[in-house]
Scaffold this motif. Sequence first.
Motif, short mmCIF file in Angstrom:
data_model
loop_
_atom_site.label_atom_id
_atom_site.label_comp_id
_atom_site.label_asym_id
_atom_site.label_seq_id
_atom_site.Cartn_x
_atom_site.Cartn_y
_atom_site.Cartn_z
N ASP A 1 0.83 -1.21 0.00
CA ASP A 1 0.00 0.00 0.00
C ASP A 1 0.87 1.26 0.00
N CYS B 1 -5.22 -1.81 2.56
CA CYS B 1 -5.70 -2.96 1.78
C CYS B 1 -4.88 -4.22 2.04
N ALA C 1 -10.02 0.62 1.27
CA ALA C 1 -9.89 -0.71 1.88
C ALA C 1 -10.69 -1.72 1.07
N LYS C 2 -10.46 -3.00 1.39
CA LYS C 2 -11.20 -4.04 0.67
C LYS C 2 -12.64 -4.07 1.14
N VAL D 1 -3.08 -6.48 -4.68
CA VAL D 1 -3.84 -5.26 -4.40
C VAL D 1 -3.41 -4.07 -5.28
N SER E 1 -5.91 -1.21 -6.34
CA SER E 1 -6.05 -0.03 -5.45
C SER E 1 -5.55 1.25 -6.10
#
Length: 611
Positions: free
Chosen positions: A478, A524, A550-551, A575, A579
């Motif tokens: 992230d 995430c 976030a998920k 991710v 993301s």
Amino acid sequence: MCGIVGYVGKDNAKDIVIDGLKKLEYRGYDSAGIAIIRNGKLEVKKHVGGIANLENLIGEDPMTSNIAIGHTRWATHGVPSDDNAHPHTSQDGKIAIVHNGIIENYVELKHQLEEKHGVIFRTETDSEVIAQLIGVIYKEKKDLLQSVFDAVDKMRGTYAIVAMSQDEPDRMVAVRKDAPLIVGLGKENNFVASDIPALLKYVKEIYLIENNETVLVKADEVKIFNEDRKEIKREVFHVTWDVDAAEKEGYEHFMLKEIYEQPKGLSETLNRRLTKDGKIRLEGISLTKEDIDNINKIYIVACGTAYHAGLVGKYIIEKLAKIPVEVDVASEFRYRDPLVDEKTLFIAISQSGETLDTLAALREAKKRGARVLSVVNVVGSSVARESDDVFYTWAGPEIAVASTKAYTTQLMCMYMLALYMGLETGTLTREYYDNFIKDLQEVPGKLKTFFRNVSQIEELSKSLYNREQVFFIGRGLDSAVSYEGSLKLKEISYINSFAIAAGELKHGTIALMEPGTLVIALACQDFLYEKMVSNIQEIKARGAYVLAIAKEGNDAIAKQSDTMIYIPECRDEIVPLISVVPLQLFAYYVARERGCNIDKPKNLAKSVTVE
Ligand code: F6R
């Protein structure tokens, strides 16, 4: 960066050249100009600002001519102004040139031309030296090709130059060193340009010009010469994409179109390289188990967004293939004394394949014995040609200056390389590998689902667009993505944005948190999410306004944040492929709300061919 278009043939050259220049606008520029030869006389029109200013200057004048060279300038030496715009001409006004690059010894050449030949310079540019030098040599040689050969011998630096002379109105002479140059092959029509989109409407057959080559271009003949001035043969390169791929197709901006093209680009890059039994076939790359065993380190080197793809690459390759990876920005790497040798695999990442810093770093690594693999979008570009192995991102042409689909397809290449190496060397089981591939294959579909909620991001941008500064935080992967999100926002919206690993906040940057400061928190990574909750609490305690990513289903993060964007559920490692998309869209809508020039942000260029 500077764009060049030249034409010689049966049609009106001015219209073709202006049209071509418009297709190169995405490269970034601050002035534009054109030179033609009409009734045996060279004429130049140039203007600071956009091509529209040049068109206004030309007005109704058809500028009838069968030959023209045009240029969009991105200022390096001398401010953007009418005088400093290209084309530049020789003292007698008979030779005109356009140039992309930098002439490093221009001061020395300028003094020589002033003292020995009485040349009076009219601009602050390094490029004028080229026109003046060719002009002086031409007086003696009376031959454009020979004069360009001789002039180039005296120049140091980087260049793509196109020259024409009013005494030889049937030809252009072009030369290349470390700046892109192509020749388009038509019927009774030939072209030169910096980049394929400029010529796509007219030709699909191209000669890719190599460094230190000179080209003589006439309407019915093209000759290429090597450094020793010997004529050489070149294979024709057939362009496979069509004009539509470089058009907006109803989208308001190229950037938006390119964001939406990501599912397709990702699917192309991955699926076309999977064999029937699910193995990765690395076309164009011969990386055997033995080769991989022989590597003790990987160096990933790139600039900007491509560098951010490298940050994800490090994480993934180390995790899946268990090979140590260093990542560096090309402009730093090349001037250090990097520990690179024949046991190093050097990976260059570049959308354009023409970024000068990346190219120079690649050469440095090669000199030190490293094997060079490049991840490149533009087929046949310099980085691709100078690499031992090329892994093409099949993203299609990326026109917006802000990179989006190139980034996600670069990430896909990183995953594929890591998985390939992991499977070959046995650090991954076949089961783990198969599941990972399956998850990657699902990403395009997940992105398409995510696109259904874009209006939420558009709405959010309406309330947040007027912030003066924005922070991006995240941990692990992230954090790598937050650097990219921050770069996207600053480059197109001009908001002062800053990305930092969330755990680092408390070591200084948290001092900047004020009531209402906008912080975009990426949370995430399941295994780090509790740590992120603590970081969010720390900044909330200082009054920050938190937009969290976030998920789906992560309510705990929602409780800590002021507002949320959910991304589809996926494994932590992949991710970044998902993301980054809300961050691209957020940057896009904020920039639109602020009335910015999204596809061509100020001061930026698509292809950075100077140091
Ligand atoms: C940002 C961006 C730049 C490029 C960088 C490298 O959106 O596009 O940061 O990523 O200039 O360019 P390439 O990938 O062409 O080497």
